[in-house]
Each structure stands twice: as structure tokens, then as C-alpha cells.
Design a protein around this motif. Structure first.
Motif, PDB file in Angstrom:
ATOM      1  N   UNK A 101       0.839  -1.200   0.000  1.00 61.61           N
ATOM      2  CA  UNK A 101       0.000   0.000   0.000  1.00 61.61           C
ATOM      3  C   UNK A 101       0.872   1.247   0.000  1.00 61.61           C
ATOM      4  N   UNK A 102       0.553   2.187  -0.888  1.00 62.86           N
ATOM      5  CA  UNK A 102       1.276   3.464  -0.912  1.00 62.86           C
ATOM      6  C   UNK A 102       0.312   4.594  -0.613  1.00 62.86           C
ATOM      7  N   UNK A 103       0.814   5.623   0.071  1.00 60.83           N
ATOM      8  CA  UNK A 103      -0.046   6.698   0.520  1.00 60.83           C
ATOM      9  C   UNK A 103       0.577   8.036   0.145  1.00 60.83           C
ATOM     10  N   UNK A 104       1.325   8.639   1.090  1.00 59.51           N
ATOM     11  CA  UNK A 104       1.887   9.980   0.873  1.00 59.51           C
ATOM     12  C   UNK A 104       2.741  10.068  -0.386  1.00 59.51           C
ATOM     13  N   UNK A 108       2.429  12.649  -3.589  1.00 62.98           N
ATOM     14  CA  UNK A 108       3.517  13.526  -4.027  1.00 62.98           C
ATOM     15  C   UNK A 108       3.906  13.229  -5.470  1.00 62.98           C
ATOM     16  N   UNK A 109       3.832  11.953  -5.852  1.00 63.78           N
ATOM     17  CA  UNK A 109       4.265  11.563  -7.184  1.00 63.78           C
ATOM     18  C   UNK A 109       3.368  10.433  -7.705  1.00 63.78           C
ATOM     19  N   UNK A 146      -5.507  13.677   3.137  1.00 59.14           N
ATOM     20  CA  UNK A 146      -4.523  14.069   4.144  1.00 59.14           C
ATOM     21  C   UNK A 146      -3.350  13.103   4.066  1.00 59.14           C
ATOM     22  N   UNK A 147      -2.158  13.613   4.315  1.00 63.04           N
ATOM     23  CA  UNK A 147      -0.959  12.778   4.229  1.00 63.04           C
ATOM     24  C   UNK A 147      -0.099  12.957   5.465  1.00 63.04           C
ATOM     25  N   UNK A 148       0.976  12.184   5.497  1.00 61.35           N
ATOM     26  CA  UNK A 148       1.925  12.199   6.613  1.00 61.35           C
ATOM     27  C   UNK A 148       1.176  12.002   7.925  1.00 61.35           C
ATOM     28  N   UNK A 159     -12.202  12.267  -3.932  1.00 66.05           N
ATOM     29  CA  UNK A 159     -12.882  11.504  -4.988  1.00 66.05           C
ATOM     30  C   UNK A 159     -12.091  11.589  -6.290  1.00 66.05           C
ATOM     31  N   UNK A 160     -11.627  12.784  -6.601  1.00 65.08           N
ATOM     32  CA  UNK A 160     -10.844  12.970  -7.834  1.00 65.08           C
ATOM     33  C   UNK A 160      -9.529  12.195  -7.757  1.00 65.08           C
ATOM     34  N   UNK A 161      -8.930  12.199  -6.578  1.00 65.25           N
ATOM     35  CA  UNK A 161      -7.663  11.462  -6.397  1.00 65.25           C
ATOM     36  C   UNK A 161      -7.881   9.948  -6.535  1.00 65.25           C
ATOM     37  N   UNK A 162      -8.980   9.438  -5.994  1.00 67.11           N
ATOM     38  CA  UNK A 162      -9.269   8.004  -6.106  1.00 67.11           C
ATOM     39  C   UNK A 162      -9.382   7.602  -7.582  1.00 67.11           C
ATOM     40  N   UNK A 163     -10.064   8.435  -8.364  1.00 67.91           N
ATOM     41  CA  UNK A 163     -10.221   8.133  -9.798  1.00 67.91           C
ATOM     42  C   UNK A 163      -8.876   8.160 -10.510  1.00 67.91           C
ATOM     43  N   UNK A 164      -8.079   9.165 -10.193  1.00 70.27           N
ATOM     44  CA  UNK A 164      -6.772   9.256 -10.846  1.00 70.27           C
ATOM     45  C   UNK A 164      -5.904   8.047 -10.481  1.00 70.27           C
ATOM     46  N   UNK A 165      -5.936   7.675  -9.203  1.00 70.09           N
ATOM     47  CA  UNK A 165      -5.116   6.542  -8.745  1.00 70.09           C
ATOM     48  C   UNK A 165      -5.533   5.258  -9.452  1.00 70.09           C
ATOM     49  N   UNK A 166      -6.823   5.058  -9.628  1.00 68.38           N
ATOM     50  CA  UNK A 166      -7.308   3.871 -10.348  1.00 68.38           C
ATOM     51  C   UNK A 166      -6.769   3.882 -11.787  1.00 68.38           C
ATOM     52  N   UNK A 167      -6.862   5.029 -12.430  1.00 62.51           N
ATOM     53  CA  UNK A 167      -6.400   5.133 -13.822  1.00 62.51           C
ATOM     54  C   UNK A 167      -4.898   4.893 -13.918  1.00 62.51           C
ATOM     55  N   UNK A 168      -4.166   5.243 -12.869  1.00 62.27           N
ATOM     56  CA  UNK A 168      -2.706   5.086 -12.897  1.00 62.27           C
ATOM     57  C   UNK A 168      -2.226   3.695 -12.509  1.00 62.27           C
ATOM     58  N   UNK A 169      -3.144   2.840 -12.033  1.00 64.91           N
ATOM     59  CA  UNK A 169      -2.719   1.462 -11.786  1.00 64.91           C
ATOM     60  C   UNK A 169      -3.042   0.872 -10.429  1.00 64.91           C
ATOM     61  N   UNK A 170      -3.697   1.645  -9.547  1.00 58.91           N
ATOM     62  CA  UNK A 170      -4.071   1.072  -8.251  1.00 58.91           C
ATOM     63  C   UNK A 170      -5.107  -0.025  -8.461  1.00 58.91           C
ATOM     64  N   UNK A 171      -4.861  -1.208  -7.890  1.00 57.60           N
ATOM     65  CA  UNK A 171      -5.781  -2.337  -8.059  1.00 57.60           C
ATOM     66  C   UNK A 171      -6.796  -2.439  -6.948  1.00 57.60           C
ATOM     67  N   UNK A 172      -6.629  -1.612  -5.914  1.00 57.32           N
ATOM     68  CA  UNK A 172      -7.546  -1.631  -4.775  1.00 57.32           C
ATOM     69  C   UNK A 172      -7.326  -0.335  -3.995  1.00 57.32           C
ATOM     70  N   UNK A 173      -8.379   0.114  -3.302  1.00 57.21           N
ATOM     71  CA  UNK A 173      -8.239   1.339  -2.507  1.00 57.21           C
ATOM     72  C   UNK A 173      -8.568   1.022  -1.051  1.00 57.21           C
ATOM     73  N   UNK A 174      -7.606   1.327  -0.193  1.00 56.35           N
ATOM     74  CA  UNK A 174      -7.810   1.206   1.258  1.00 56.35           C
ATOM     75  C   UNK A 174      -8.158   2.601   1.752  1.00 56.35           C
TER      76      UNK A 174
END
Lengths: 255, 204
Positions: A101-104, A108-109, A146-148, A159-174
């Protein structure tokens, strides 16, 4: 049919399980290997280890912890906390994690998600998304990332970040509600519904559950899995008991 | 006696879990990408995590492609997991430009849109009577692509996710699992143990 998953979470710092409220005021809550083995015996469907160590030495403990936990569990293990580079993910996978799982670092990137998915597959690449309600006097709720460990509010819409993360390759969201984490007030159901409506990958609900009814609310709001830490650590609820109760409520469980 | 199992190094993802699972089933796993080691081994595990294209590239580069094809055709013990199962077929929608090993007839396709993809979690699997290694139960899956039609001439166990899909199949020394036996609790360990202990007898 695919079962709903109950996932105990171990927050680990310097090789020990810790617990706090809203990621602060951490206290010692035991040995991760012992607790992982107990959860597997009780019927946990997966385990999550979140490394909340603040130092490189602490991070070194995380790899050792994952190795030791892997030897005593025969179910999937997700590990997160402090993953900044592909090499960090590789070290955890080599130690015995099945998903990272990746977060902050992804906030950032965002391209980090793509690099992880390309190298290990989407099924290894989990986005940990911590969201807090925006302070705004409007009728519709909104959330920001929120991070860190909750110290920094990014202003980025969850919501916008979740969509972007899915498009970039996230296979699941915690998905963790920062407002509810450790409070026992139940999941932020509106947050779960908002993210569910935005993405098609599996979603794990986290932050605020105190009993089986809360877990049921999370699953009914569209989560594929429910994560909880406090309620299982203190031993007043067993994974087995909670799953039996969810099954009685008509949810598809592995018993 | 602890049995050595050659685990093909198909990349860097969850090989630690595969090895831990084999140890629980009573085996001593050894990681390799050496064609001669794979050729000589009694038992070989073909894990697959990542994409079919990447995994096939590793097999082509190391010279393992023909070694595995021969092993399957001869019915010698091989356990293929997840993308490892996909590799046995003509190809997959996941990597349409990459030909599979094509030792079993069929083509791998993505789950339909109306169900959750990836399929993450435990799902019910029904094994037919007469299987050697498999059994009915709940197993852990992590996949976006799957085989729909049971391959002719093999014993297939089925699951349900947007319609039927092939959860595993077996014949002679071959055990191919779409689920992850190494992450499927006691039932997964039993399946691995039966493959380790019973598949030897099939080599003649």
C-alpha cells in the motif's frame, strides 16, 4: 460468489503493535507475530500491516516483522507505511507481503502507482487513501486527502484522487476516514459511497468501526472488505464472532 | 522426508509467500531460473504474479519455455498458479501480442464489466468427483482475467464471478490453480500437499 472480507490491521512501530487515536498518542499493543497468528486462527480473510515508524531504523524492523509474520500466516498480507520507491515495495514483497500500500508518496508523485503496477501488477498495488471532511458550510459533504499520518491536509479532493489513482494502476483502494479513525463512531458511510460511485476497483473501508453493525454498514455502503484494528486488539470482539454476525445479517462471508 | 520443489523465478512479486506455502505443505522450495534444474526436478512450481507478457518474457529469455512445454506434455509434476495457469494457454487478453505456451487449448479473457475487477478475495470452488489433488472449498483469488471453458481432457473445478470460470484443473502431474493455494489457508495447504505426495506416482 465472492465473499466480503474482514481484515484486521496491525499498526506497527519499531517492530511492536501500537494503537492511537487519529494516528496520535500511540501506546504499545503487543507482538505482531502473536497477533497475526491469532487473527488467522479466528478466520481473518487477510491481514494488513501499516508501519508507522518514523525513522529508517524503525523501517528496518518492518521488513523483519513481515518475514516473521509470513511464516505464521497462510492468508494474504498487505503492507504499507513509508513506501516511497519501487525498491521499498520490492523489499516488502520479498519479505512476504502479497500487496503493497502506498499513501503519501503516491500523492507527491502519482506516477509511482504506475511504476509499481508495471513491475508487480495492479493486484499488488494498493492505494491507501486517508480522507478528511472539508470544512465547508455546504449541503453536500466533500473530503480532502490528508498525508503524513494526518499532519498535512493537501486540499486535493479525495474523490478525484481516487479516480486518478485507479487510472494510474491502483488495483484496490484502502480508504480511511481521518475524522473517524480510532473514535469508534462507525465508518464515514457518505465517504465510502462517494468513492464507490467514482471507482470500479475493490475498496476496503477503514476508520471508526466499533462493532459488527458498523462493519455491516461499511459493506452495505459498497465496500468489498472492512478493516478494523482497535476492536480486535482489545480482545472484546473476535474476528470469528464478527463474521458470524455479518453472515446472520445476510452478508456473504467465509465461515 | 522433505521434498525439494523447484520454484521458477518469474519476477520479484510474492515469491516469499509461495515458498512459505510450500514449506507448510512439507516441501523445501528452491528458487531458480535454470533450465537444467527445471528439467531435472521432480516437482516444479510456476508462480505468476504480474502480467502474462512479463512472465513469458522471463521464460523466453531464460530458455525455460520449451522445458516447461515438454514437462506439461509428458505429464510430469508441475503446479502453475494464477498467471502461471494463464501461461499454459494460447494467449490472454491481458497481453494480446504475446503467445502463451499453448500446451492446453483455450484463451484467457477478462472478467465481464458487471462484476468487481480485480476479483480480490475468497470464492467458492466446486471440484468434481474423482479429482486427485483438488477439493471443494473457499479459496483466495487475485485476478482480472480467467478461463471460461473447462479444457477438454482435464478435471476442472469451477468458481462463479460474472458467470462460471475455471478455478483450477488437473491431469497426471499437472495442477493448475487460478486461486493462490499458498494464500488459501488450510485447504490450500492440503491441495499443495496432495500434489507433492501423489503426483510423483504418475511419472512413469
Amino acid at each position: 460468489m465472492l465473499k466480503a472480507r474482514v481484515i484486521p490491521c496491525l499498526d506497527v512501530k519499531d517492530g511492536r503493535v501500537v494503537k492511537g487515536i487519529r494516528f496520535q498518542g500511540l501506546r504499545d499493543a503487543g507482538d505482531p507475530v502473536e497477533q497475526a497468528a491469532r487473527y488467522v486462527d479466528e478466520g481473518a480473510d487477510e491481514l494488513v500491516i501499516l508501519d508507522v515508524s518514523a525513522t529508517p531504523e524503525g523501517r528496518g524492523h518492518a521488513v523483519t516483522t513481515v518475514e516473521a509474520v509470513r511464516e505464521v500466516i497462510d492468508i494474504p498480507l498487505t503492507v504499507g507505511g513509508g513506501v516511497r520507491r519501487v525498491e521499498d515495495a520490492e523489499a516488502l514483497l520479498s519479505a512476504g507481503a502479497d500487496k503493497v500500500a502506498v499513501n503519501s508518496a503516491a500523492v507527491a508523485e502519482p506516477a509511482l502507482l504506475t511504476r509499481l503496477a508495471d513491475k508487480f501488477g495492479k493486484q499488488c498495488t494498493i492505494l491507501a487513501l486517508d480522507a478528511a471532511r472539508k470544512d465547508q458550510p455546504t449541503a453536500d459533504p466533500a473530503w480532502e486527502v490528508v498525508v503524513r499520518s494526518g499532519k498535512v491536509r493537501t486540499g486535493r479532493d479525495a474523490v478525484i484522487w481516487a479516480k486518478e489513482a485507479e487510472a494510474r494502476g491502483a488495483g484496490e483502494i484502502l480508504l480511511t476516514s481521518w475524522d473517524r479513525d480510532g473514535t469508534g463512531e462507525g465508518y464515514d458511510v457518505a465517504l465510502l459511497q462517494a468513492i464507490r460511485a467514482a471507482v470500479s476497483v475493490p475498496m476496503i473501508a477503514s476508520g471508526g468501526a466499533a462493532h459488527a453493525e458498523h462493519l455491516a454498514e461499511g459493506l452495505q455502503a459498497g465496500a468489498d472488505a472492512v478493516l478494523a484494528a482497535t476492536i480486535f486488539h482489545d480482545g472484546h470482539l473476535s474476528v470469528k464472532g464478527v463474521k458470524a454476525e455479518l453472515a446472520q445479517r445476510g452478508l456473504p462471508m467465509r465461515l | 522426508m522433505t521434498q525439494e520443489v523447484i520454484v521458477i523465478r518469474t519476477g520479484s512479486a510474492n515469491l516469499a509467500s509461495i515458498q512459505a506455502g510450500l514449506r507448510r505443505a512439507g516441501a523445501a522450495p528452491v528458487l531458480t531460473e535454470s533450465p537444467s534444474a527445471v528439467e531435472q526436478a521432480d516437482h516444479v512450481m510456476l508462480p505468476g504474479v504480474g502480467t502474462l507478457g512479463q512472465t513469458k518474457q522471463i521464460l523466453d529469455q531464460t530458455g525455460l519455455t520449451s522445458v516447461i512445454q515438454t514437462r506439461v506434455r509428458e505429464g510430469r509434476p508441475l503446479c502453475a498458479v494464477c498467471v502461471g495457469l494463464h501461461l499454459l494457454f494460447e494467449g490472454s487478453e491481458e497481453s494480446p501480442q504475446v503467445p502463451g505456451l499453448h500446451v492446453v487449448p483455450g484463451f484467457i479473457r477478462r472478467f465481464p464489466e458487471e462484476v468487481r475487477v480485480p476479483q480480490f478475495g475468497w470464492n467458492r470452488v466446486e471440484a468434481p468427483p474423482g479429482v486427485m489433488y483438488l477439493e471443494s472449498g473457499e479459496y483466495y483469488f487475485a485476478n482480472s482475467y480467467r478461463l471460461v471453458e473447462a479444457p477438454p481432457g482435464y478435471m476442472s473445478a469451477l468458481g462463479e464471478h460474472g458467470g462460471h470460470f475455471v478455478a483450477a484443473f488437473e491431469r497426471a502431474g499437472l495442477l493448475a490453480c487460478q486461486f493462490h493455494p499458498e494464500l488459501s489457508g488450510a485447504v490450500g495447504t492440503r491441495v499443495l500437499r496432495r500434489w507433492l505426495t501423489l503426483s510423483e506416482a504418475k511419472v512413469c
